[in-house]
Design an enzyme around this catalytic site. Structure first.
Site, PDB file in Angstrom:
ATOM      1  N   GLY A   9       0.830  -1.197   0.000  1.00 54.62           N
ATOM      2  CA  GLY A   9       0.000   0.000   0.000  1.00 54.62           C
ATOM      3  C   GLY A   9       0.855   1.233   0.000  1.00 54.62           C
ATOM      4  O   GLY A   9       1.852   1.321  -0.738  1.00 54.62           O
ATOM      5  N   ILE A  11       2.982   2.812   2.361  1.00 53.91           N
ATOM      6  CA  ILE A  11       4.370   2.708   2.815  1.00 53.91           C
ATOM      7  C   ILE A  11       5.132   1.670   1.997  1.00 53.91           C
ATOM      8  O   ILE A  11       6.254   1.918   1.544  1.00 53.91           O
ATOM      9  CB  ILE A  11       4.420   2.363   4.316  1.00 53.91           C
ATOM     10  CG1 ILE A  11       3.830   3.511   5.143  1.00 53.91           C
ATOM     11  CG2 ILE A  11       5.847   2.052   4.745  1.00 53.91           C
ATOM     12  CD1 ILE A  11       4.568   4.824   5.019  1.00 53.91           C
ATOM     13  N   LYS A 205       7.294   5.927  19.304  1.00 56.33           N
ATOM     14  CA  LYS A 205       6.249   6.055  18.282  1.00 56.33           C
ATOM     15  C   LYS A 205       4.904   5.595  18.834  1.00 56.33           C
ATOM     16  O   LYS A 205       3.873   6.244  18.611  1.00 56.33           O
ATOM     17  CB  LYS A 205       6.627   5.244  17.039  1.00 56.33           C
ATOM     18  CG  LYS A 205       5.612   5.435  15.909  1.00 56.33           C
ATOM     19  CD  LYS A 205       5.992   4.727  14.633  1.00 56.33           C
ATOM     20  CE  LYS A 205       4.954   5.032  13.547  1.00 56.33           C
ATOM     21  NZ  LYS A 205       5.165   4.261  12.318  1.00 56.33           N
ATOM     22  N   GLU A 286      -6.678  -0.189  13.979  1.00 55.59           N
ATOM     23  CA  GLU A 286      -5.581  -0.889  14.654  1.00 55.59           C
ATOM     24  C   GLU A 286      -5.695  -0.779  16.186  1.00 55.59           C
ATOM     25  O   GLU A 286      -4.757  -0.382  16.861  1.00 55.59           O
ATOM     26  CB  GLU A 286      -4.235  -0.310  14.199  1.00 55.59           C
ATOM     27  CG  GLU A 286      -3.906  -0.573  12.747  1.00 55.59           C
ATOM     28  CD  GLU A 286      -2.540  -0.026  12.369  1.00 55.59           C
ATOM     29  OE1 GLU A 286      -1.596  -0.814  12.217  1.00 55.59           O
ATOM     30  OE2 GLU A 286      -2.419   1.198  12.212  1.00 55.59           O
TER      31      GLU A 286
END
Length: 325
Positions: A9, A11, A205, A286
């Site tokens: 996709g 990335i 992150k 997610e």
């Protein structure tokens, strides 16, 4: 060196174009209109400055057509990986490395992590131990993905910002396989440092993803708003401090404090987080890799997570009412 990108996709497609331009032997696994467009027209990347480049790519929906690889780079969302482990097996030779470029707490987190939890498996991100048993943790090379990109139409990727993919072995070593991939990515114009403490970067992150994603999906506030509104900033801070306590019990060292991390989110500007985008698009969010897994680690380390528990309950119900969880 044969590299397959599974889940090409935004990335994965960005990485693929850069590698193909550098002459790497790259193949992609994709599906639907995006795959059809790549097969017919190649894969197009629009760079930050507007430069447009199209490269021919080897792409298939069937990994068996591609055969064993040296590296399989997984750029799917975390919840999409366990169901396709068996489908990936034709890509795996005896020495194939799985590069886990997936957001959130990785399923291999406790592999070769010295201490009382070494070898612990996480049900929230690897139900039924599908990846632990199907891939084997020894194959894994960690990867923290920093670029932002989007698929603006089938076969066309727009690169928004960033070009760093930090790599790291679960045991912290600077292995030959990590350094070889780092060099291949660097030759493609990407930053790919090999980090001795990859889990530290995972948590920095994750800090933002854990809090900003569900809060934005619940409130429909962009990052600049939710990070500066006193109420939502306080909720994010509470979630992040609970996560920090868990991570530090697991040996993680944070290079910045919570206030600077939230200020960094505000500086991104009027950004719609991926969880909010998924909710609007009717795609599964997610939730488990970004939030449930941190709650699971809280239980494991006997760390109370009242703010995380509250936000998790809300975002789960929001997802269920949308038919997405």
């Amino acid at each position: 060196m044969k590299i397959c990108i599974f889940g090409a996709g935004a990335i994965g497609g960005y990485m693929a174009v850069k590698l193909v331009q550098a002459g790497a032997d790259v193949s992609l696994v994709a599906r639907g209109p995006h795959l059809a467009a790549m097969k017919e027209n190649g894969l197009t990347l629009i760079e930050e400055g507007g430069e447009r480049v199209t490269v021919p790519v080897t792409a298939s929906e069937d990994p068996a057509e591609l055969g064993p690889q040296d590296y399989v780079i997984i750029t799917l969302k975390a919840h999409s990986v366990p169901p396709v482990v068996d489908k990936m097996k034709p890509l795996l030779g005896p020495d194939t490395t799985i590069v886990s470029g997936v957001n959130g707490v990785p399923w291999w987190y406790f592999h070769k992590l010295e201490g009382p939890y070494e070898g612990t498996r996480l049900a929230s991100v690897d139900p039924g131990d599908a990846q632990w048993n199907g891939f084997g943790p020894d194959r894994v090379l960690g990867c923290v993905v920093y670029p932002a990109a989007e698929v603006i139409e089938p076969g066309v990727i727009k690169h928004i910002e960033g070009n760093r993919f930090s790599l790291g072995e679960p045991d912290g070593s600077k292995s030959d396989r990590a350094q070889a991939l780092s060099q291949a990515l660097a030759s493609a114009g990407l930053k790919a440092p090999v980090r001795p403490r990859i889990r530290d970067e995972i948590w920095v992150k994750l800090w933002g993803n854990l809090s900003f994603n569900p809060i934005s999906a619940l409130t429909h506030a962009t990052l600049d708003v939710l990070c500066t509104d006193p109420g939502t900033r306080a909720v994010a801070r509470g979630m992040m401090l609970e996560a920090q306590e868990i991570a530090e019990k697991l040996g993680v060292k944070f290079p910045i404090d919570v206030e600077r991390r939230i200020d960094g989110g505000a500086a991104v500007g009027a950004h719609r987080t991926s969880m909010w985008q998924d909710l609007d698009a009717g795609r599964p969010m997610e939730i488990d890799a970004l939030v449930t897994a941190v709650q699971e680690l809280g239980h494991l380390t006997q760390t109370p997570t009242p703010t995380i528990d509250t936000v998790l309950a809300l975002i789960r119900l929001r997802a269920r009412t949308a038919g997405l969880y």
